[in-house]
Structure formats: structure tokens, C-alpha cells
Design an enzyme around this catalytic site. Structure first.
Site, short mmCIF file in Angstrom:
data_model
loop_
_atom_site.label_atom_id
_atom_site.label_comp_id
_atom_site.label_asym_id
_atom_site.label_seq_id
_atom_site.Cartn_x
_atom_site.Cartn_y
_atom_site.Cartn_z
N LYS A 113 79.32 28.92 70.38
CA LYS A 113 80.15 30.13 70.48
C LYS A 113 79.33 31.41 70.36
O LYS A 113 79.74 32.45 70.86
CB LYS A 113 81.26 30.09 69.44
CG LYS A 113 82.25 28.96 69.73
CD LYS A 113 83.51 29.06 68.92
CE LYS A 113 84.55 28.09 69.42
NZ LYS A 113 84.22 26.67 69.14
C1 PLP Z 1 84.78 25.59 69.76
C2 PLP Z 1 84.05 24.31 69.75
C3 PLP Z 1 84.35 23.30 70.67
C4 PLP Z 1 85.47 23.40 71.69
O1 PLP Z 1 85.19 24.33 72.69
P1 PLP Z 1 86.36 24.88 73.65
O2 PLP Z 1 85.75 26.00 74.39
O3 PLP Z 1 87.46 25.34 72.72
O4 PLP Z 1 86.80 23.75 74.51
C5 PLP Z 1 83.58 22.14 70.63
N1 PLP Z 1 82.60 21.99 69.71
C6 PLP Z 1 82.29 22.95 68.81
C7 PLP Z 1 81.20 22.70 67.83
C8 PLP Z 1 83.01 24.14 68.80
O5 PLP Z 1 82.70 25.10 67.89
#
Ligand code: PLP
Length: 478
Positions: A113
């Protein structure tokens, strides 16, 4: 580039107009009126670019109301070795011939993220300064989004962050990472409740138009368009690193929750990147796997949502999924936006009244089938097994979310097409499960060794929107 609403009931808007908003005024999500497509020559020209230059070439197509040189400067400030540990930003680790990980988790909070959120921090500051405004970001997190947003927004003069998290329900590392941030503009609010309670409060506050306007409430949740476009970039970067020419196809497997990450991959594919299959991996919360298998989209209730050892994928409904359905309904086809908008609006009404919809008998289902998506679901034992076997075979420690991806990817892999799995977090964030798999904790990156020892600051509130609004009133100077 103009942005429309998936539900067809809003005026077209520019990038800067949708950047700071959550939903469009008609309750839909912002979607680009066209998805730009790279011709072969252009794709060849992108192949050897460094990350920031590549990012600029891609993001600029979606952002036409910020002067190019300003956008370029913002991108160059974001994607540095200093912030992401390597000049490649998202390095590829080859595990064995034809199978590799795309390292997207080397930013400050050790989850993918950061790639988008760090960019958003610079972008928000720029846009707000230009507009002479300030913004109070209200968010809910089960762990990764909150810390990523806080580390991206801290120290920015015109931005405050109010982040709700479920009291006592994050991993100790995640909690320490968020609550130890000492910044006058960051407010950690621990809610006596679960993640859904936090999200409900955010919704309630955002639906109060008067409060929202008066206190300049904004969002950075996974539907934010700025995050999506920033995520498109690493699909290109990963493809170029894994392949040796643009004539080759690859498969990509994505550990998925809210459908933000893989939706960016879908855009990359539509932009001409030679991705053969986009493989969506879920954990036990398999609402999306069910859709791609059956055509039924059936969001779960809170009490049907499992708390798993890949908690960032514990979702009951996938917010960005609505965008995909809009594309599938022909939103980008000539004069298709109105029809797609009506269709999505009616599907989401159906969702509201009957708790789901079924596309399997409809014309759109063949579009879904042709979109390149495949899916699979993982489980706790599959994660533990995968973490152990990846370590034993390749000497690489992966986190439980990445393990969901690797586990599903291994099942659907075909020899002749290389596969890339998006690594969504580093194992240090999820020690307990890694310990269960390997009998020892993963090594922490430098600087994170004693993070639990740092003083933590947070305020505990009841799961009550009124209390949160009072807290915001008390902390925003009028
Ligand atoms: C947010 C997150 C996801 C999921 O990603 P999306 O974009 O919501 O599909 C998967 N793994 C981790 C470690 C995350 O922080």
C-alpha cells in the site's frame, strides 16, 4: 481525461476533482471515460525506463489537470531509493524458472500500500496547497491501510489524519507501527469493536453532508482513484523485469481483498501490457473467487466474515469490484457509458435489496470470461504449508498474504507461461503465522527491531459515530 460515475448519474469530472472525494455524488465510483492503450512501439520505449520515469509515462495519461513538470516532480520525489530501499522500487525475485515474486513491500510500512500512498501524500499536499484548502482524512483500518496512510501524510501542513482501528485486534507489530507515530497531525483512535464497526462509523460520518463539509472530511480508502493509477505502474515494471521482449505473455497472481490491486492489473492489461491471465487469490473469505467461478456476487455479512491469518484480505465485499463490472458492461465502448451506468446502478440496487446478483445468465458473463481473470481460494493450512515450502525450496521467507497468492498460483500455473506473484507485505508484519510455519520469527528489516518498545499514543472510543465526531470537533481548529 474525464471521469464518469459507475452509476451513470454524475457529471464528468477532472482528476483533481475526484482525487479528494470518496464516492461520486450518485453513490458510484469514478471511472476513466477511456482506458488509454500503448501501441507496440511505445511499449518498447517504456521497457528500459527507471521506475519514476515509467510511472510518469503511465500516470500522466490519467492526470491532465496538473502541469506535466509538476506531476513529474511529485513522482520523482515519491519513488526514491531512500523511501523504498532500492532504485528499482519493486524488484523481482526469481524463485525458480518461470516463477517470481514482485517485491512491492519495501516502503516504510512494509506493505504494498505504500507504493500508492506515498504518492498520494505528495499529491494531496500539492493539490490542497494549490486550492488553498486543508483536509481532515478520516479512515478505518484493519492494519495496513492505516499505517501506510499515516506514514504518507505525517508532517504535511494542510492534512490531518483521524484513523480508526479495532482496539486490540491488529498484530502487535501493526499496532506498534501505527500507535508509535508521534506527529501532531496524526490521531489514532482505537474503537471498542471490530473493523466493520470502524468502517460503519466512517460511513456514517461521511454521510453527514453538513459535518463533512464543515470539517473538510476526506478519504484515502481503497477506492481512491489516485491509489489505483499509482498501482498500475508496478505491473509494467514487473512485466518488463520478468520478460525479455514485449512479445512474451505472463500470468500474474494477486492476493486480493478489496479488488484494488488486481483492478490496477486489469487496467494495465487493457492498456496493452501482455498479461495473459490475472489470477485473483482469496483466503477463506472467498466472495470474489465465488464470483469468478459462478457469476454470483454475494457479499458476506460481518458475522460470515472469517478472521484469518491473512487479515488484510478479510473482506466481506470488494469495493473496487463495481469498477470492473462497469468496464465489463461496456462503459468504455463508444456511447456505452450511459448503458453501463444504468446497468451497474440496477445491479447495485439488486445487491441492496436481495444481497447479491447473478451474471451467469446474462450477456456480461462472456465478457467476464474473456477478461483474462481466473481465481482460487487459499486457507490457513495452505498458507502455513506454502510459507514453509517456499522457504525450504528457495530460502525466501514470505508473508501469509503473499502465501495465499503463491498457493493459488502454484495450482493454476502452466509450464509455458511465466508467473509473477505480487508480494503484498513483508513477513515481519505477521510474525505469528511465520513462526507457526518455520518455527522461528522472520528477521526484521533494520530499524524495526524494537518497534514494540516505543511509546504508543492512541485514544480509545466506543463504536459510536457521535463520539468520533466530537473528537474531530475537539481537534480541528476552526
Ligand atoms: C490491502 C492488502 C491486500 C488486499 O489488497 P486489495 O487491493 O484490497 O485487493 C492484500 N495483502 C495485503 C498485505 C494488504 O495490505
Amino acid at each position: 481525461m474525464k471521469y464518469l460515475s459507475t452509476r451513470g448519474g454524475a457529471e464528468p469530472r477532472s482528476f483533481s476533482d475526484i482525487l479528494l472525494e470518496g464516492l461520486m455524488p450518485d453513490g458510484g465510483l469514478a471511472v476513466p471515460e477511456t482506458v488509454p492503450r500503448f501501441m507496440k512501439v511505445k511499449l518498447d520505449a517504456l521497457r528500459d525506463l527507471a521506475y519514476p520515469q515509467l510511472a510518469f509515462e503511465i500516470i500522466r495519461l490519467y492526470v491532465d489537470d496538473i502541469p506535466a513538470q509538476d506531476l513529474k516532480a511529485l513522482i520523482e520525489k515519491t519513488y526514491t531509493q531512500d523511501v523504498f530501499g532500492t532504485a528499482e522500487i519493486t524488484p523481482v525475485t526469481k524463485l525458480e524458472p518461470g516463477f517470481a515474486l514482485l517485491g512491492c513491500s519495501n516502503g516504510p510500512t512494509l506493505a504494498f500500500k505504500d507504493i500508492a500512498m506515498q504518492f498520494l501524500g505528495h499529491l494531496f499536499e500539492y493539490v490542497l496547497t494549490k486550492q488553498g484548502r486543508s483536509l481532515n482524512i478520516l479512515g478505518a483500518t484493519s492494519g495496513d491501510t492505516g499505517s501506510s496512510a499515516e506514514y504518507a501524510m505525517k508532517g504535511r501542513a494542510n492534512i490531518r489524519v483521524f484513523m480508526l482501528s479495532p482496539h486490540g485486534r491488529m498484530s502487535p507489530f501493526q499496532q506498534a507501527q501505527m500507535y508509535s507515530l508521534d506527529d501532531p497531525n496524526i490521531f489514532n483512535i482505537a474503537i471498542r469493536g471490530v473493523f466493520d464497526d470502524c468502517q460503519d462509523i466512517v460511513k456514517a460520518v461521511s454521510n453527514d453532508a453538513r459535518f463533512k463539509g464543515e470539517y473538510r472530511i476526506g478519504a484515502v480508502n481503497s477506492i481512491n482513484w489516485g491509489r489505483i493509477v499509482a498501482q498500475v505502474v508496478y505491473y509494467f515494471k514487473g512485466y518488463f523485469a520478468l520478460s525479455s521482449s514485449n512479445d512474451e505473455m505472463i500470468d500474474v497472481v494477486v492476493p486480493s481483498g478489496n479488488f484494488g490491486n488486481i483492478y490496477a492489473g486489469y487496467l494495465a492489461k487493457r492498456m496493452g501490457l501482455p498479461i495473459r491471465r490475472l489470477i485473483l487469490a482469496t483466503n477463506e473469505n472467498d466472495v470474489l473467487h465465488e464470483f469468478f467461478e459462478t457469476g454470483c456476487y454475494r457479499p458476506r455479512k460481518s458475522d460470515e466474515t472469517h478472521a484469518t491469518s491473512s487479515p488484510s484480505m478479510d473482506i466481506s465485499k470488494a469495493s473496487n469490484f463495481e469498477r470492473f463490472i462497469w468496464h465489463v458492461c461496456g462503459g468504455n465502448e463508444e456511447n456505452g457509458a450511459r448503458k453501463a451506468g444504468d446497468r451497474v446502478a440496477s445491479l447495485w440496487r439488486e445487491l441492496e435489496h436481495f444481497g447479491g446478483f447473478d451474471l451467469s445468465e446474462d450477456a456480461e458473463w462472456s465478457e467476464v470470461r474473456d477478461s483474462g481473470f481466473l481465481s482460487g481460494a487459499s486457507s490457513h493450512s495452505a498458507r502455513v504449508y506454502t510459507i514453509k515450502s517456499v522457504f525450504e525450496k528457495f530460502g525466501v521467507v514470505i508473508d501469509p498474504h503473499t502465501a495465499d497468492g503463491v498457493s493459488v498460483g502454484r495450482q493454476l500455473r502452466e509450464d509455458e507461461v511465466p508467473m509473477l506473484c505480487i508480494e503484498t507485505a513483508l513477513p515481519a508484519k505477521f510474525e505469528a503465522t511465520v513462526k507457526e510455519a518455520l518455527g522461528r520469527a522472520p528477521t526484521r528489516p533494520a530499524g524495526y527491531e524494537d518497534i514494540e518498545q516505543l511509546p504508543q499514543s492512541f485514544t480509545v472510543l466506543d463504536a459510536d459515530a457521535g463520539e468520533v465526531m466530537d473528537f474531530i470537533r475537539d481537534h480541528v481548529p476552526q
